[in-house]
Design an enzyme around this catalytic site. Structure first.
Site, PDB file in Angstrom:
ATOM      1  N   GLU A 196     -42.993  17.237  26.799  1.00  0.00           N
ATOM      2  CA  GLU A 196     -43.567  15.452  28.584  1.00  0.00           C
ATOM      3  C   GLU A 196     -44.105  16.280  29.772  1.00  0.00           C
ATOM      4  O   GLU A 196     -45.088  15.648  29.936  1.00  0.00           O
ATOM      5  CB  GLU A 196     -42.418  14.806  28.218  1.00  0.00           C
ATOM      6  CG  GLU A 196     -42.748  13.105  28.547  1.00  0.00           C
ATOM      7  CD  GLU A 196     -42.448  13.382  30.593  1.00  0.00           C
ATOM      8  OE1 GLU A 196     -42.773  12.170  30.684  1.00  0.00           O
ATOM      9  OE2 GLU A 196     -42.381  14.207  30.981  1.00  0.00           O
ATOM     10  N   GLU A 204     -49.933  10.957  16.723  1.00  0.00           N
ATOM     11  CA  GLU A 204     -50.940  11.252  16.237  1.00  0.00           C
ATOM     12  C   GLU A 204     -50.984  11.543  14.484  1.00  0.00           C
ATOM     13  O   GLU A 204     -51.547  11.394  13.906  1.00  0.00           O
ATOM     14  CB  GLU A 204     -51.599  12.571  16.804  1.00  0.00           C
ATOM     15  CG  GLU A 204     -52.327  12.516  18.393  1.00  0.00           C
ATOM     16  CD  GLU A 204     -52.468  12.980  18.967  1.00  0.00           C
ATOM     17  OE1 GLU A 204     -52.966  12.730  19.715  1.00  0.00           O
ATOM     18  OE2 GLU A 204     -52.366  14.635  18.356  1.00  0.00           O
ATOM     19  N   HIS A 222     -38.280  17.348  39.960  1.00  0.00           N
ATOM     20  CA  HIS A 222     -39.599  18.417  39.031  1.00  0.00           C
ATOM     21  C   HIS A 222     -39.109  19.495  40.294  1.00  0.00           C
ATOM     22  O   HIS A 222     -40.006  20.574  40.471  1.00  0.00           O
ATOM     23  CB  HIS A 222     -41.097  18.150  39.746  1.00  0.00           C
ATOM     24  CG  HIS A 222     -41.211  17.127  38.125  1.00  0.00           C
ATOM     25  ND1 HIS A 222     -42.402  16.800  38.125  1.00  0.00           N
ATOM     26  CD2 HIS A 222     -40.650  16.225  37.226  1.00  0.00           C
ATOM     27  CE1 HIS A 222     -42.914  16.361  37.276  1.00  0.00           C
ATOM     28  NE2 HIS A 222     -41.412  15.292  36.559  1.00  0.00           N
TER      29      HIS A 222
END
Lengths: 726, 726
Positions: free
Chosen positions: A404, A416, A530
């Site tokens: 992700e 998809e 992060h």
């Protein structure tokens, strides 16, 4: 107030049902006795159980860095599989699905470097930050390259920032330093290149993340939750979601891949994120005139534009800044871990609950706070299923998405590959990524139809005030139908894995977390986001001591999940969609109508379409709330399925695969991303803004086209809500 | 033979059930008694009743010319409404829906003219051809203009024809005369323009339409069915279907319209269709060298290329040909007439039956032969419904489309306006346009899944041989699963109103008619097609004396309609789709594999996807044919709905809205139009042909991309067929 009444009557059994699981519109009425499985379930899911589970799971998930496709990531794959395949607490089935995707990494042997002031590494305050698997800060998908030039300060790297700067000095051959915020990561470089900028540095200003605090002697982590001076936000510098080499195709072996040089939406020039101590050393030495007031940050100096370059008084005077970047793209196998509980009555109707599994470093908050919640919900439900005590009406699918952080890749490839099946059968998607940003209040965003489902969850929060009552204190709005209610946000962006479900598949989605008290901090996001500081210790010390908010989110999300999976009728409220559409129309009318009419374009067809939608929604709502319906439905299961199909497919009717040819993966004409500040239909708003700016007839024609597109979609949706006869 | 067995057991009750209405896979077993409504229905629908109805309806529909949006068209709208709103024989509801569409007409005051030889008008052999409402022959959507140049003969106006001609002489400034056939109408001009051709004449060669006959003294109409010398085929010279100004949007008032000059797929240069007597006068005077053997037609002269221009020996020597064309575009209101019988059990499942209503002139065959059949079926079913004797399980929708002759406009606007509802709910679309081309044999095309439904209709044909037995004599193929069976064609084109349903919406569709004995004629189509001779007299004298084939088609289509609308399980056979896909793969492998592999592209993922599809289809088929299922289903209606949804949505899984960016409205990756002669997946075939021709790496990459697109669609379809657990 109708809503209040529903809440009250719906939750009469709360004392008994600790989890507060009620089924759809026709759940437990006052005085009715709960089905046995429900009491059984409630017996297990008490607060303590979830709390312990979340904390220990969380500890397991965050022991080592688990960036996508690394050994640490594979360990989490195995951990998920072990949990979901457990014979006592696992799901009906669990398996992995691998995709071969194009990621971007720094070169371990040749670290990225910024010279003039050596680049600081993230300082280790604990042994975890010393783990050799901690990936050095870098801009994923930023190109490798060595560039050298005079430094300029370009605020947030918005197009308008570069324009302002360019009006003052020539940007040709310069390196820009910009702060996080205001523009997407990749856009900071994409916006820069046309002005001749050849490289970009990105940092997080203490003003934006630390409420101004900067010293790790006593102010920042490990003394508080604030970002230490050497901390760097990593991230994907890529605008489109999904594997960049296989647009609209699942990235299997043998799938056609576009040439790497054809990837769009990534930085065209070298770019590197750095810590604010490095940024301060550079910015405070810049020459040139002072930047505008709103470009200033917390450093104790004037933020100047740059000469370009440093001030003549600076020790760096006449120096260039050099970027030596060695990022490289690699095809890697990334796994989703899937788990399923098959539905008893409608196995072909899916409620999907997902979160990503990969982190940048240890990812205690992002994403393990969400993964722990998902595992806990799955464990509690799995246990009931394995014990033969319960099975939901519809199928529940859990998805632990891979990669992700590189741009929602795992969830996008899943969407998809299974596009037709998911489109045909999925009732809703629930996303819980970072489950606890902070422990003040619930935050939710989603389709208007699910607002009501979240409101019905009325469990106690951490301080014995109900989640709902606490929430409405922090974030509320005035609804025409309900008065003062908590504010449920719109899903216009692509910030987490819901993007493919909402924007590409048109599946009714929601995203839930616990978040800040905004009166106490203006941090853009939790400061360790992060970085190598996002560890179990950080999470348990500063974000959610005792994991009580994890527990609240688990109970909220779990409750929503069960309502969606188990109700005879889906608990969606289509009239709430009408309210949003009416609000969009009135906003559009206020902002645009005069000018549209002046250009020969009428808003009347759109207004008429929204009226038709309202009429159809009211009629369907009346049918659903008719007191005789439950009786009727018990003998006519196809009647219930018909209504549920109308509700399930409502968001699908807003898809137009050709509406936004330049916005990859965006097909939902109500929720697609929007550049305009006018909170209305995105295609219309952006087209009108463009036409206003240019005054060109063709641009007004495009505004008209987008009006027709959204009018047709809303009319079409109204047709699907209008009752079929007999 | 499995199929034979099904047919035999399925039709044991045939003597009693004159219409042969059997419901799905679990219809009337040998010895079972028919439900009362079925016997009731069969009592009414005897041959004679349909016969009388069709003939008299047909007479009503064809009294006056009823070109789209004319007074004659409006009269048919009123006639349809009167029939469908009839209190004794009408439907539950019937209404009109108007669209404002862009059509193209000749100028009544300034007739189109071709000089050098005045243009003949269509000769009146009967008063009907003298009706002032007969529209003069013209090329709809061909531009107005006056052009003048030397004449050349360009065969069928294919790109290769112009290339051949261009190799011999300069085409700059020439007028080309071409015959119908080989290339689409608009393409005859679109192909010409790049070579400098400035105008085109189109005619029908007696070789192609009249088996060589030419004289109206004794050979052509009114002496036979053949085209008289002055007869001219009108037509839409427009490649894309739907209203040309509102691509992908329903053409309502207020809808955004593209500028007229942006319409694509229409003739860029003046073009006019003429009769073969005019063509003969021109072609037989041409100079230059003789055209190739396969360019020659039936005129008693050598077809020469043209000098350019006429032979020196010709009285026209040195003359130019002049086209004076005055066509003009107009926005007109065109109506669809809709009618509905609501379903009793699943009102939200639609079987749609449609045909267009507009003609070029009287349109006895095209479209009234089909409209008469539709009215007859609607009347018979409506009568049962009005009498309270019957109501189908699913909803039946009848559509009488407007402006089909201008490019399938009414049906395309309907598909665009109701795209979401139709996509979500439509089980199948049945198209019967020209119901009787000739009275020899049944002809059908459709999705492989419906082949079986048509085969099960086993009513007697006109000469007491069953429709099936007669059909297999004329047109058959060898199936791996069934051996020798009638050949059901593929729906790759856009020849009638099924186009939007198959290609744009991915709805399982079929098209039924009666047609020629090809051993007796090579006529491209029935010779009066799109001329003023297509009258009731022509139809009843030459095409279907006694209207017996109309009756056969009515009973066949009606039977199919009721099977689709009334079966507990849908009578679709997904394994037959697997057979087609396998055939496509083996054709692709044979034609392309070596060269693909040489370019580093593997067919293995495609082969694996088709295998997965076969496995899933076999499994679903087994479930459906399990003898206990009927018993099971009687208590589990949601189980039946689940299977029916899988079958209903199968064709939807083959849609990819981005697969063919240059083919307007084509989204079905199996049935999209194809230029290549290799009968396999159209995107792959066309991309490989292009890559073969160019040898360019980028073109091979596109071939790979199309392989991945079709692989993903087939895999996705397989996922939808694979059984959900429990």
């Amino acid at each position: 107030m109708m809503l209040k009444k529903v809440l009250l009557s719906g939750f009469a059994g709360l004392a008994v049902l600790a989890v507060g699981i009620l089924i759809g519109h026709f759940g437990i009425e006052k005085g009715s006795s709960a089905p046995s499985w429900m009491s059984d379930l409630s017996r297990d899911v008490d607060e303590k159980l979830i709390q312990d589970g979340a904390a220990s799971t969380h500890r397991e998930l965050t022991r080592v860095p688990h960036m996508a496709t690394t050994a640490g990531d594979e360990a989490t794959v195995q951990y998920m599989l072990k949990n979901w395949q457990d014979t006592d607490t696992g799901l009906d089935a669990s398996w992995r699905e691998d995709y071969r995707v194009y990621l971007s990494f720094p070169n371990r042997d040749k670290p990225n470097n910024v010279s003039v002031g050596e680049l600081c590494v993230e300082k280790a305050y604990q042994s975890e930050q010393d783990d050799p698997e901690v990936v050095q800060p870098y801009a994923a998908y930023g190109p490798a390259g060595e560039v050298k030039g005079r430094l300029v300060y370009a605020n947030q790297g918005k197009a308008s920032d570069y324009e302002t700067l360019n009006a003052t000095l020539s940007l040709t051959g310069t390196i820009a330093i910009v702060r996080y915020g205001g523009a997407g990561r990749a856009d900071k470089a994409i916006n820069a290149a046309p002005f001749g900028v050849i490289g970009v540095l990105v940092y997080t200003d203490p003003y934006d993340i630390n409420d101004g605090l900067m010293s790790d002697e006593n102010e920042t982590y490990p003394h508080s939750w604030y970002l230490p001076p050497s901390g760097v936000e990593r991230g994907s510098y890529k605008n489109h979601f999904g594997d960049p080499l296989t647009p609209y195709l699942a990235a299997k072996n043998g799938t056609y891949r576009i040439p790497v040089e054809n990837i769009t939406g990534i930085p065209p020039i070298p770019i590197q994120p750095i810590g604010f101590e490095d940024a301060q050393a550079l910015i405070c030495e810049l020459g040139g005139s002072a930047a505008p007031e709103d470009w200033q940050g917390s450093f104790p100096c004037s933020y100047n534009f740059g000469g370009p370059g440093f001030a003549s008084s600076s020790p760096f005077n006449n120096s260039d800044v050099t970027l030596h970047l060695y990022n490289r793209g690699e095809l890697r196998d990334s796994a989703n871990v899937m788990g399923v509980i098959w539905g008893s009555v409608e196995p072909d109707r899916y409620v999907i609950y997902g979160n990503h599994r990969d982190s940048w470093v240890h990812g205690a908050i992002d994403p393990s706070s969400g993964t722990a919640v998902m595992l806990e919900i799955a464990r509690v439900l799995g246990q009931k299923v394995k014990a033969g005590k319960w099975r939901p009406r519809r199928t529940i699918i859990f998805g632990s998405w891979g990669a992700e952080e590189f741009g929602l890749i795992g969830s996008a490839e899943y969407a998809e590959e299974y596009v037709s099946k998911l489109s045909q059968r999925t009732v809703a998607y629930i996303n819980v990524d970072i489950s606890v940003f902070a422990n003040a209040t619930l935050r939710a965003s989603g389709s208007p139809t699910v607002q009501n489902v979240i409101f019905k969850v009325n469990i106690p929060g951490s301080d014995s005030v109900s989640v709902y009552d606490n929430w409405i204190r922090y974030s509320n709005r005035t609804s025409a139908a309900y008065g003062n209610i908590p504010n449920v946000g719109h899903m216009t962006g692509a910030g987490s894995d819901y993007a493919s479900f909402v924007h590409y598949l048109g599946i009714t989605s929601l995203d839930i977390s616990y978040t800040y008290d905004r009166s106490t901090t203006r941090a853009r996001i939790y400061p360790a986001y992060h970085t190598a500081y996002d560890t179990f210790d950080y999470a348990s010390t500063y974000i959610d001591p005792g994991f009580t908010s994890h527990q609240t989110v688990a109970r909220t999300a779990g409750n929503v999940l069960i309502r969606l999976a188990d109700g005879l009728l889906l608990p969606f409220n289509c009239s709430d969609y009408a309210e949003t559409l009416e609000q969009f129309v009135s906003t559009a009318a206020e902002a645009f109508e005069a000018q549209l009419v002046a250009n020969g374009i009428s808003l009347e067809p759109l207004k008429a379409a929204v009226k038709r939608f309202r009429t159809a929604a009211t009629s369907l709502d009346r049918t659903i709330h008719n007191s005789d319906l439950l009786l009727l439905l018990s003998g006519r299961p196809l009647r219930a399925r018909m209504i549920n199909d109308q509700l399930m497919l409502l968001d699908r009717a807003f898809l137009d695969p050709l509406a936004f040819p330049n916005k990859y993966g965006y097909r939902h004409v109500i929720w697609a991303s929007r550049s305009s500040n006018v909170a209305t239909f995105p295609g219309v708003a952006d087209a009108v803004e463009k036409a206003r700016a240019s005054g060109r007839k063709e641009d007004w024609a495009q505004a008209h086209k987008h009006l027709s597109i959204v009018t047709q979609a809303i009319s079409g949706a109204a047709h699907t809500l209008a009752e079929a006869q007999r």
